[in-house]
Scaffold this active site. Structure first.
Site, short mmCIF file in Angstrom:
data_model
loop_
_atom_site.label_atom_id
_atom_site.label_comp_id
_atom_site.label_asym_id
_atom_site.label_seq_id
_atom_site.Cartn_x
_atom_site.Cartn_y
_atom_site.Cartn_z
N SER A 1 0.67 -1.31 0.10
CA SER A 1 0.06 -0.22 0.01
C SER A 1 1.05 1.30 0.02
O SER A 1 1.69 1.60 0.49
CB SER A 1 -0.70 0.13 1.40
OG SER A 1 -1.77 0.72 0.58
N TYR B 1 -2.03 -1.02 10.95
CA TYR B 1 -1.83 -0.60 9.23
C TYR B 1 -0.93 -0.48 8.43
O TYR B 1 -0.03 -1.28 7.87
CB TYR B 1 -2.83 0.06 8.59
CG TYR B 1 -3.27 -0.41 7.26
CD1 TYR B 1 -4.14 -1.87 6.76
CD2 TYR B 1 -3.12 0.48 6.25
CE1 TYR B 1 -4.42 -1.97 5.32
CE2 TYR B 1 -2.96 0.25 4.89
CZ TYR B 1 -3.50 -1.14 4.44
OH TYR B 1 -3.94 -1.05 3.23
N LYS C 1 2.19 -2.43 6.48
CA LYS C 1 2.44 -2.55 5.03
C LYS C 1 3.85 -2.11 4.53
O LYS C 1 4.50 -3.20 3.51
CB LYS C 1 1.18 -1.80 4.00
CG LYS C 1 -0.03 -2.02 4.20
CD LYS C 1 -0.43 -3.19 3.08
CE LYS C 1 -1.90 -3.72 3.68
NZ LYS C 1 -1.48 -5.45 2.87
#
Ligand SMILES: NC(=O)c1ccc[n+]([C@@H]2O[C@H](COP(=O)([O-])OP(=O)(O)OC[C@H]3O[C@@H](n4cnc5c(N)ncnc54)[C@H](O)[C@@H]3O)[C@@H](O)[C@H]2O)c1
Length: 290
Positions: free
Chosen positions: A179, A194, A198
């Site tokens: 991402s 998160y 990533k």
């Protein structure tokens, strides 16, 4: 249209060698006779990538949590099945229930695919989850859960496919969905778990690429920006200002669509990218250019 034949020579070499011209550029996107796994392939970005791979000829196994696929997935499977064959061959979609956080299950699922299909050429480690909590209060079990899916699950998926590629001597392509959040922190979002996950995926891909290059197995990441899927809808639906806010954060002034990742996954999966490994391909509408 992709053809099933894989030409021996490409581009200028083909032009200089061949009496009868053939379109070698499109053949670099052909995946006939190849087998792929896409995790998180029940919906969203994963399903879009899976259909794209099947359209250019691959047999694609979509792995996801539900024990059975829903009506939408079945409709996409049926659509793929109705595509016209090329030289008598066509790709297809299959569904397998599985949990990427279970290492032994992932290894045995891919062993099973190889027993059935004889090979595994492409692995898209795409399953992921997104949750938010303030960094100073992030509950331990939630942090662990997210890392388990987004980091450990990606490793177990890549291992499962890479082990079989190595055993069979296949110069496969492992693609991980990272991402832009692996490189930047999302403005006004409390996504420490998160974003950490990533970033780890990008470094995992580089490390695996360096170990596996000698075997001809390539490992790369795709880093999307904001894409409109169920994952982002869960946020957008609860905060009405977010669509405008996120759209304004890139030069194209909008969120991306899952289908806008088709080209990049086809390129990384196929023979057009045989010198690309350890790379992160950013597809974010220019978010990181600002
Ligand atoms: N949507 C975005 O804006 C965006 C941006 C950058 C990266 N990504 C990444 O793209 C990937 C796909 O996201 P999406 O937007 O399609 O989300 P999504 O929520 O629509 O799809 C994710 C899929 O992963 C599956 N999954 C979750 N945990 C799993 C597990 N333990 N085992 C197997 N499958 C599991 C879910 O069931 C779901 O089908 C994710 O890795 C996500 O982090 C998304």
């Amino acid at each position: 249209m992709a053809t099933s034949a894989q030409p021996q020579v490409m581009g200028v070499a083909a032009a200089l060698a061949s009496a009868s011209p053939i379109r070698t550029a499109l053949s670099q996107f052909s995946l006939f006779d190849r087998v792929a796994l896409v995790t998180g392939g029940h919906r969203g970005i994963g399903l879009e990538m899976a259909l794209a791979l099947a359209e250019v000829g691959a047999i694609v196994y979509c792995l996801d949590l539900p024990s059975k696929p829903d009506q939408d997935w079945l409709k996409v499977q049926s659509y793929a099945a109705q595509l016209p064959a090329v030289d008598g061959k066509k790709g297809r979609l299959e569904y397998i229930a599985g949990d990427v956080t279970d290492q032994s299950e992932m290894w045995s699922i891919v062993e099973g695919i190889v027993k059935k299909e004889g090979r595994i050429d492409v692995c898209v480690a795409n399953a992921g989850i997104l949750r938010g909590a303030e960094c100073l209060e992030y509950p331990a079990d939630e942090f662990r859960k997210l890392i388990d899916v987004n980091v450990n699950g990606v490793l177990f998926t890549a291992q499962a496919a890479g082990r079989q590629m190595e055993r069979l001597g296949i110069k496969g392509s492992i693609i991980m969905t990272a991402s832009m959040s692996g490189s930047i922190a999302n403005q006004n979002q409390h996504w420490v778990a998160y974003n950490t996950s990533k970033s780890a995926v990008k470094q995992m891909a580089r490390s695996m690429a360096c170990e596996l290059g000698v075997k001809g197995i390539r490992v790369n990441t795709i880093s999307p920006g904001y894409i409109y899927t169920q994952m982002t809808r869960d946020f957008l639906d609860t905060k009405s200002h977010l669509m405008a806010e996120w759209s304004a954060q890139n030069p194209l002034g909008r969120l991306g669509r899952p289908d806008e990742l088709r080209g990049v996954v086809l390129w990384l999966a196929g023979d057009g990218s045989t010198f690309c490994t350890g790379s992160d391909i950013i597809v974010d509408g220019g978010h990181r250019a600002w």
